[in-house]
Design an enzyme around this catalytic site. Sequence first.
Site, PDB file in Angstrom:
ATOM      1  N   GLU A 159      36.854  38.933  36.676  1.00 52.11           N
ATOM      2  CA  GLU A 159      38.310  38.806  36.752  1.00 52.11           C
ATOM      3  C   GLU A 159      38.788  37.487  36.155  1.00 52.11           C
ATOM      4  O   GLU A 159      39.980  37.310  35.918  1.00 52.11           O
ATOM      5  CB  GLU A 159      38.815  39.005  38.187  1.00 52.11           C
ATOM      6  CG  GLU A 159      38.211  38.099  39.240  1.00 52.11           C
ATOM      7  CD  GLU A 159      38.998  36.818  39.427  1.00 52.11           C
ATOM      8  OE1 GLU A 159      40.217  36.838  39.233  1.00 52.11           O
ATOM      9  OE2 GLU A 159      38.380  35.805  39.762  1.00 52.11           O
ATOM     10  N   HIS A 175      37.663  40.851  42.190  1.00 53.28           N
ATOM     11  CA  HIS A 175      37.432  39.558  42.840  1.00 53.28           C
ATOM     12  C   HIS A 175      36.095  39.566  43.578  1.00 53.28           C
ATOM     13  O   HIS A 175      35.329  38.602  43.504  1.00 53.28           O
ATOM     14  CB  HIS A 175      38.552  39.261  43.849  1.00 53.28           C
ATOM     15  CG  HIS A 175      39.699  38.508  43.277  1.00 53.28           C
ATOM     16  ND1 HIS A 175      40.771  39.142  42.689  1.00 53.28           N
ATOM     17  CD2 HIS A 175      39.959  37.192  43.182  1.00 53.28           C
ATOM     18  CE1 HIS A 175      41.633  38.234  42.269  1.00 53.28           C
ATOM     19  NE2 HIS A 175      41.157  37.040  42.549  1.00 53.28           N
TER      20      HIS A 175
END
Length: 343
Positions: free
Chosen positions: A10, A307
């Site tokens: 990410e 994440h």
Amino acid sequence: MIIIDGSYGEGGGQILRTSIALSAITEEPVKIINIRANRPNPGLRPQHLHGILALKELANARVEGAYVGSKELIFIPGRIKPKNINVNIGTAGSITLVLQALLPAMAFAEGRIEFRITGGTDVAWSPPVDYLKNVTLFALERIGVRGEIFIERRGHYPKGGGIVRGFVDPWEEKRSINAVEYKRVIKIKGISHATNLPSHVAERQAKGARAELERLGVPIEIETEVSTSIGPGSGIVLWAETDCLRLGGDALGKRGKPAEVVGKEAAQELLEQLKTGACVDKFLGDQLIPFIAFSGGKIKVAEITKHLITNTWVVEQFLGKVFEVNGELGKPGEIKVVRRVEL
């Protein structure tokens, strides 16, 4: 020296926070390149910089590249020593993101660490402070990490000025966690706040949430808080007490958005997490990753996020193979610690 590519996965600030925390814990120097490369404004932002500077102080580290906009950083840690940490972000930058960097390292100090941080308590794209206080710390206590957070003053975008203080004690007993599926919801709790705004804003947010949650048929206790700060703002954080852990949902007030809608959005987010049956919501999952590497155990998350995947990757750059992730991105899944790390 470990080299971490900040554009991996990410590609956000979480890579930086976890890398510096693990560098401090393991006393292993780290170089992070391409910092926040996947963001519209790449490089260090104020809240990242102040997290680094706080960890520098905590770990008696040498640091190169610690300035706003920097895309490369070298962190050479010393030993983590018990002390008081005072951080002033100077903007509405997120206090909780600074704490995400500090919490794992503080737990590995030889004595209690006390902290005071000034900045944003309730800002977009970061966990609200009430979530960290009531959901994250609750889960961490289960694995033996004991800490407290106290909100002295709220701070919203764009003025900030929020003040949060607290402490973390040494992590002496590392307890394994088994948080897979909950069997029942015991009650819903929450805090609806309005700062420099009429009290009915907080009350209407709570009312909107309550109307959405009544279908669960469990007790609902939403506290309303009205306060003053250097700028206006509102928000609501909800959490479900289950027979396992707590799952959360939240929403921020916004000019032109009815307060009832704010409450409804937070409730819908919580309901979305609950319907999976997982013990761990999608926000808590990646926060737990750096801790359960040392405690061991297994968790089921309501959603495997980028994440979370990125955080497991960062941890394993420092500690070797630790996790087994079962599930697809965007869906519920299990994370199992296959090798508990001992320092």
